[in-house]
Structure formats: structure tokens, C-alpha cells
Design an enzyme around this catalytic site. Structure first.
Site, PDB file in Angstrom:
ATOM      1  N   ASP A  56     -24.389  34.950  -4.875  1.00 59.91           N
ATOM      2  CA  ASP A  56     -23.186  34.864  -4.043  1.00 59.91           C
ATOM      3  C   ASP A  56     -22.123  34.028  -4.771  1.00 59.91           C
ATOM      4  O   ASP A  56     -22.362  32.862  -5.094  1.00 59.91           O
ATOM      5  CB  ASP A  56     -23.548  34.221  -2.696  1.00 59.91           C
ATOM      6  CG  ASP A  56     -22.342  34.141  -1.774  1.00 59.91           C
ATOM      7  OD1 ASP A  56     -21.850  33.029  -1.551  1.00 59.91           O
ATOM      8  OD2 ASP A  56     -21.889  35.192  -1.302  1.00 59.91           O
ATOM      9  N   THR A 109     -16.220  37.555  -2.432  1.00 62.76           N
ATOM     10  CA  THR A 109     -15.926  36.291  -3.142  1.00 62.76           C
ATOM     11  C   THR A 109     -16.044  36.477  -4.654  1.00 62.76           C
ATOM     12  O   THR A 109     -15.250  35.928  -5.410  1.00 62.76           O
ATOM     13  CB  THR A 109     -16.894  35.180  -2.683  1.00 62.76           C
ATOM     14  OG1 THR A 109     -18.227  35.663  -2.744  1.00 62.76           O
ATOM     15  CG2 THR A 109     -16.592  34.741  -1.276  1.00 62.76           C
ATOM     16  N   THR A 110     -17.030  37.266  -5.102  1.00 63.12           N
ATOM     17  CA  THR A 110     -17.195  37.505  -6.544  1.00 63.12           C
ATOM     18  C   THR A 110     -16.040  38.360  -7.059  1.00 63.12           C
ATOM     19  O   THR A 110     -15.454  38.061  -8.102  1.00 63.12           O
ATOM     20  CB  THR A 110     -18.551  38.205  -6.811  1.00 63.12           C
ATOM     21  OG1 THR A 110     -19.580  37.450  -6.182  1.00 63.12           O
ATOM     22  CG2 THR A 110     -18.837  38.288  -8.285  1.00 63.12           C
ATOM     23  N   ASP A 123     -22.825  37.337   5.053  1.00 62.47           N
ATOM     24  CA  ASP A 123     -21.879  38.305   4.491  1.00 62.47           C
ATOM     25  C   ASP A 123     -21.930  39.622   5.267  1.00 62.47           C
ATOM     26  O   ASP A 123     -20.895  40.215   5.578  1.00 62.47           O
ATOM     27  CB  ASP A 123     -22.197  38.566   3.010  1.00 62.47           C
ATOM     28  CG  ASP A 123     -21.744  37.419   2.112  1.00 62.47           C
ATOM     29  OD1 ASP A 123     -21.209  36.438   2.661  1.00 62.47           O
ATOM     30  OD2 ASP A 123     -21.926  37.494   0.888  1.00 62.47           O
TER      31      ASP A 123
END
Length: 568
Positions: A78, A111-112, A410
């Protein structure tokens, strides 16, 4: 002395300063960098942060093992969890780490992607900085590209989804889970996430509220198997009854929730009481007992089966409640009390004398205390129409449970995003490639030098499909060229990369879709962060003074008493 004639002091200063350049005095302990070097350094820092988590994108993502100063180990793919554990000193790198946190709070996923995209937006600006192009021109091109890409996303790429179609919703959540560690248990995770979100949906006065953080609590219990994880239609607490003889199983309980203490009030700090005769002490104890009896009588009057209080329950109160066949549980957290209220329809009461029959919650089907491992857990289950739930996670170890929780959070955010804005865009890099091709077409109509930064944004968007190909060991150049050619012909906006094999595939066939909100937020955050960092032309950083003062050397002996003297 006539008006306008300089004074002797002014004359002296002007003579001294004559022919000398103007001097700007800056504190000597501050370090200052400015100009192109700062911008190139910021770009380099952004690229470095993006490279750290580049391998964490897609279904073939690699894990990172991180150890914090306390020795706690974190294993995750994550992006936000990785960057949260990394210590960086460069201010630009800190800004990039902050955007991962913002993305996580705002939409809970991507987020990545947002870090990789922001790093690439900065990387493609390097050549403009080296060519001495003014940052304002680059920024103008970037912002125009952002406006056009959001317009393309909304009008040409996104499709609407029916939120009542469970199969379609499960496919959307499966897209999110497919890139995580929990993809092996994809069906279980998707059902848990969807059930939890559908439980906490609250519609009032035409306004929809989905508060996952507050009302969908995740409880991690080490042991058992991941397949044992489930969503409770109710609440679970890590608590036991206050008295061993109280009932531990009640069907269809009447539940009373209190926010007050069931023990006599103690003094805040130091209390002094003066007794003039021996009977006064006995009378004081009687008053305390009468107070507890009165409070318990108020509770017993409404005939509850179960009492939860956020404060303590004295031994005397336990005795009175036990005689009335009432089970009591004390020191419940405020957040847990709120969840129980939402689950069984009870109202939290602050004063025992104000309890009404309507405050009692009757929506729960079963109350039971169960022992799991070495601990006791209270279950309030089978609620009629709960607006709060608990997700019970089982797993081999604490590290596994932590990662499963991150994956589930998520997935729940993805489900929430679809309920809040039921629009989807194709995944697997298809959206980014469609935007890239669309912006390349539009760049031909952009006039002046702004065209080059505008076109650079379209080139930077290709980083997502390229990274997906690289992470699964595919041929990046060949696959990207084929994908670009596919998107050049009309009607192929849903073609992208299969993250497992690296081959070109239609996302409609593969069933990989992402919420529109996540993709729009990713684009906005990435480009706006790149713009903000390119706008910086100076960094002034304070450097700590040595304790020995400016004149003291590194090996200066300490002052008497062993403490170095601080020089003014």
C-alpha cells in the site's frame, strides 16, 4: 541647517557606502538555495519518491518490508502505508508523501498511482527547466492539460453504473482487491466490503452519508483462518460482563446505553470531611448507598436486560442490577457506544433520572459473550436494520491481519465512492492511455510555447500502463506501441493492460473498472502537486546552532558542571 541638507551622520554613511553594491543581510545560520538548481533538485526528489513505490502498482505488485524505530515490522504494498513509515529530509519529498495521505483520506484508493504520476509529471518537466523555459509557461501548459483531461474523462470515457446491481458492484471492488495481498480471497473480501458499506449507508433529508471510519469498525483477532472473517449485523466489543453471575446470553435483549457513572461521585482531587460524632461516618456511607440505590432504581424501572455504560459500575450497583436480572458492561468506548446505538436503535442517556422507555434499544436479536483464544468478546448480533457493523478479521499473525485490514479499507472506500458517485472508468491503464491520446490530438490546437508542456502531460500519463507492463515482466516498448495504436482508432478507449500477463485486453471483457472519483482525484492531485513544486524558486532552511556557540570548536571542553555554555 537648511532643509534637505544631509546631517553629518548621513554624510558619513553615504561616504562609506559610496561605490559599494547593496548588501542583503541574512541570518548566518540559515541555508539558502535558489534558481534552477532548486527546481531540478525538487524534480529529482519527486522522481526518487516515485521510484521507491513504482514496483507496488498492479496485481503483480511487490511488497516492501519496513521497520520503524520501535522495531515494529510492516509488510505492505500500500503506497500510503509505505510512505508513512519512510523518513525523508527533503521538503519536496515530504510534500509528495503528504499527497499520498490526502489521496487516502479523500477517496481511500489510488495512493500508489498518484505518487507515480506526480513523479512522472515532474520528470517530464526536467528538459523545460534545462532549456531555461520559465516555470509559469510550464505551469500554464500543465493546468490547461488538467482541465482538458478532466473534461475528456467526464464526457468521453466514464460510464454510469447501477448501484442496485450487486454483481457489477462486486466486480468493481474486485478490481481494487486484485492489486492487493488479499487477491487470493477476493470473493470473501469483496462481499465483506460491500456488505459493510451497504449496512452503514444512511439517507436523511435527501442527503446520503457513508461514514466507514466511525461506523464500520474492523476488529482483528489473531488465530483461525482468513476464511473465518465476516461482517456482523451488529457490534462486537472486547469486553466481558462485570459480575460472573450475570447472564452471558440473552435473546432479543432490551438495551440501555449510559454515558454516566454507576458509582458514587468521588472528589476531583483532595476532599476533607470533618466528623463531629461517630454516627456521621455511618450516615455518610448510607448516603452513598442511597445514591447508588436511587440510580439503580431509575434503571430497573424501564426493565432493560442489558446496560452499557462508558464509566464505571460499583460493586453495590452490580449487586442491585444482578438482583433485577440485568447484565451490565462497563467502560465502553464512546465510539463503540455510538455504534451500538446505531445498530439497535437505542439512545445514549446522560442522567439516570431522565431515562424514558423510548431510549431502550430493541433492534438486536442476540447478545452473547464468547471466549475466543484467551479473551472474552461481547457480540450484539442479528440486528433488524443496523446502521453500524463490525468486521471480524481472523488470520495467522498480527502482520497478516494488519495488511488484510489495509486492503479491506481500500475496498470499502471504493464501494463508498461508487455509492456516492455511480460513474466508472476502465482500469488497467486504459483511462490514462485514452487521455494521453486525446491530449496529443488536442495539443495540435494549442498555440505558442505552451504546447510543449501540454504535450509532456500526455506523455507522462503513459507511465501507468508502462509500469503495469514492467511489473509483470512484459516488453514495455512493444506493448505500449501496440496500445497507443489501438487507442488511435476510435471506439477503443476501454483497451488496457492485463496486469497479470502484460497483454493488451479490453477492460469490458476483463471486468476491470475503477470509480470515476478515484481517477479524477488522482489526476488533480498529481498535476497540482507537480505545479506547486515547479513554482518553488528558493528554499531557505534553518540549520541548528552548535551548543558550544559560534566560536566554540567541535572539541571545545564543556563548562563547569559538564554542560556546555551557551554563548549569546
Amino acid at each position: 541647517q537648511t532643509a534637505g541638507t544631509p546631517t553629518p551622520l548621513q554624510q558619513f554613511v553615504s561616504n562609506k557606502m559610496a561605490g559599494r553594491p547593496q548588501v542583503m543581510v541574512i541570518n548566518t545560520v540559515q541555508k539558502k538555495e535558489e534558481g534552477r538548481r532548486v527546481q531540478l533538485d525538487n524534480i529529482f526528489a519527486g522522481k526518487m519518491v516515485a521510484d521507491v513505490i513504482r514496483t507496488c502498482l498492479g496485481p503483480r505488485a511487490m511488497l516492501k518490508m519496513l521497520m520503524d524505530p520501535m522495531g515494529t515490522i510492516v509488510m505492505t504494498s500500500d503506497g500510503n502505508a509505505i510512505l508513512r513509515e519512510i523518513n525523508v529530509s527533503h521538503p519536496a519529498a515530504k510534500s509528495l508523501i503528504e499527497i499520498a495521505r490526502t489521496q487516502d483520506e479523500e477517496v481511500g484508493d489510488g495512493t500508489t498511482s498518484v505518487i507515480i504520476l506526480a513523479g512522472e509529471m515532474l520528470a517530464v518537466a526536467t528538459e523545460f527547466m534545462e532549456q531555461e523555459m520559465h516555470p509559469s509557461v510550464v505551469i500554464g501548459g500543465y493546468m490547461k492539460a488538467l482541465e482538458d483531461s478532466l473534461e475528456l474523462l467526464e464526457k468521453k470515457i466514464c460510464v454510469n453504473v447501477d448501484v442496485t446491481n450487486r454483481t457489477q458492484l462486486l466486480n468493481i471492488v474486485a478490481t481494487c482487491i486484485g492489486t492487493k495481498t488479499m487477491k487470493k480471497w477476493s470473493d470473501l473480501a469483496c462481499n465483506i466490503a460491500l456488505d459493510a458499506v451497504q449496512t452503514v449507508v444512511l439517507e436523511e433529508n435527501g442527503r446520503k452519508e457513508i461514514d466507514i471510519k466511525r461506523y464500520a469498525k474492523v476488529e482483528k483477532i489473531p488465530g483461525g483462518e482468513i476464511e473465518d472473517s465476516r461482517v456482523l449485523r451488529g457490534v462486537m466489543l472486547n469486553k466481558d460482563v462485570t459480575h460472573p453471575k450475570m447472564r452471558r446470553r440473552i435473546e432479543k435483549p432490551r438495551i440501555l446505553l449510559l454515558d454516566c457513572s454507576l458509582e458514587y461521585t468521588k472528589g476531583e482531587s483532595q476532599t476533607a470531611i470533618e466528623f463531629t460524632k461517630e454516627s456521621d461516618f455511618s450516615r455518610m456511607l448510607e448516603i452513598e448507598e442511597e445514591y447508588i440505590r436511587r440510580v439503580c432504581d431509575d434503571i430497573i424501572a424501564v426493565k432493560p436486560d442489558l446496560v452499557f455504560t462508558e464509566k464505571g459500575v460499583s460493586d453495590l450497583a452490580q449487586h442491585f442490577l444482578l438482583k433485577a436480572n440485568i447484565t451490565a458492561i462497563r467502560r465502553v468506548r464512546k465510539s463503540d457506544n455510538n455504534r451500538i446505538a446505531r445498530a439497535c436503535g437505542a439512545t445514549i442517556v446522560n442522567r439516570p433520572e431522565e431515562i424514558k422507555d423510548t431510549d431502550i434499544g430493541t433492534g438486536a436479536g442476540l447478545f452473547e459473550v464468547r471466549k475466543i483464544g484467551e479473551e472474552f468478546f461481547t457480540f450484539i448480533e442479528d440486528c433488524e436494520s443496523p446502521k453500524a457493523c463490525t468486521i471480524v478479521l481472523r488470520g495467522a499473525s498480527k502482520d497478516v491481519l494488519m495488511e488484510v485490514e489495509r486492503n479491506l479499507q481500500d475496498a470499502m472506500h471504493v464501494a463508498r465512492n461508487v455509492f456516492m458517485d455511480p460513474r466508472l472508468v476502465p482500469g488497467g491503464g486504459a483511462t490514462e492511455m485514452a487521455l494521453s491520446v486525446g491530449l496529443s490530438e488536442k495539443s495540435k490546437s494549442v498555440e505558442g510555447v505552451t504546447q510543449w508542456p501540454y504535450r509532456a502531460v500526455s506523455k507522462a500519463l503513459e507511465v501507468i500502463p508502462r509500469t503495469l507492463i514492467q511489473n509483470c515482466g512484459g516488453n514495455a516498448i512493444r506493448s505500449l506501441t501496440a496500445l497507443r495504436a489501438k487507442h488511435a482508432s476510435t471506439g477503443n478507449t476501454t483497451w488496457g493492460i492485463d496486469g497479470n500477463s502484460g497483454e493488451l485486453v479490453d477492460m469490458t471483457t476483463l471486468g476491470v473498472w475503477e470509480p470515476y472519483r478515484v481517477k479524477a482525484q488522482t489526476l488533480k492531485t498529481a498535476i497540482e502537486t507537480a505545479v506547486m513544486l515547479l513554482r518553488i524558486d528558493a528554499i531557505v532552511s534553518g540549520v541548528k546552532k552548535n551548543k558550544g556557540g559560534a566560536g566554540a570548536g567541535a572539541g571545545a571542553p564543556p563548562a563547569e558542571g559538564g554542560v556546555p555554555e551557551e554563548k549569546e
